[in-house]
Motif scaffolding. Sequence first.
Motif, PDB file in Angstrom:
ATOM      1  N   ALA A  11       0.836  -1.204   0.000  1.00 34.19           N
ATOM      2  CA  ALA A  11       0.000   0.000   0.000  1.00 34.19           C
ATOM      3  C   ALA A  11       0.870   1.253   0.000  1.00 34.19           C
ATOM      4  CB  ALA A  11      -0.933   0.001   1.219  1.00 34.19           C
ATOM      5  N   LEU A 143      -7.875  -1.741   1.464  1.00 28.41           N
ATOM      6  CA  LEU A 143      -6.862  -0.777   1.048  1.00 28.41           C
ATOM      7  C   LEU A 143      -6.918  -0.526  -0.455  1.00 28.41           C
ATOM      8  CD1 LEU A 143      -3.829  -1.882   3.233  1.00 28.41           C
ATOM      9  CD2 LEU A 143      -5.278   0.132   3.550  1.00 28.41           C
ATOM     10  N   ARG A 144      -7.095  -1.571  -1.229  1.00 25.49           N
ATOM     11  CA  ARG A 144      -7.146  -1.417  -2.690  1.00 25.49           C
ATOM     12  C   ARG A 144      -8.288  -0.465  -3.083  1.00 25.49           C
ATOM     13  NH1 ARG A 144      -6.716  -6.320  -3.989  1.00 25.49           N
ATOM     14  NH2 ARG A 144      -8.910  -6.868  -3.816  1.00 25.49           N
ATOM     15  N   ILE A 147      -7.549   3.198  -1.783  1.00 27.10           N
ATOM     16  CA  ILE A 147      -6.442   3.838  -2.491  1.00 27.10           C
ATOM     17  C   ILE A 147      -6.888   4.232  -3.914  1.00 27.10           C
ATOM     18  CG2 ILE A 147      -4.146   3.458  -3.472  1.00 27.10           C
ATOM     19  CD1 ILE A 147      -3.542   1.833  -0.851  1.00 27.10           C
TER      20      ILE A 147
END
Length: 153
Positions: A11, A143-144, A147
Amino acid sequence: MSTAAEILDAARASLVGVPKEGLGEERSSRWRGERIVRVGEAWHIGVLLLTDRELLATAEVLRAADPGRRGYTAESARARAARRQLALRGGFGEGDVVHIGWSVIDVDAVDAGGSSGPLALRDGVPSVRWSGAGAYMPLEAYLRERIELMRDL
């Protein structure tokens, strides 16, 4: 299977070039009075704050601002305006986002099978509880998604 530490390292790599927000701590001294000072910076990713070395759980978020002369219908609004002014006094710029009251998440404890803050190892998968009442979701997917949203702004 990836560990939480590996997921967080990936990340960090994908966040290069994305602006960070300020981390603040309340300070008080006889000479300088009450203020909120900058102690670092982090990427704000939902319930998480990711620094270059640590993972933190979010708490209070405010924007540094001069309260000006306003009438407040609620005492809580007056208190919040005073806290925004403390951030200005501590060196944050007008309009800067400031995170205070955050706590460090023990990523090693999560990778060892435990939990820390909103992170836990669930069925061998590092997962995050994205709200107090929400269920856990895999950290990598969380997180993907966040982000991608940050990059689209």
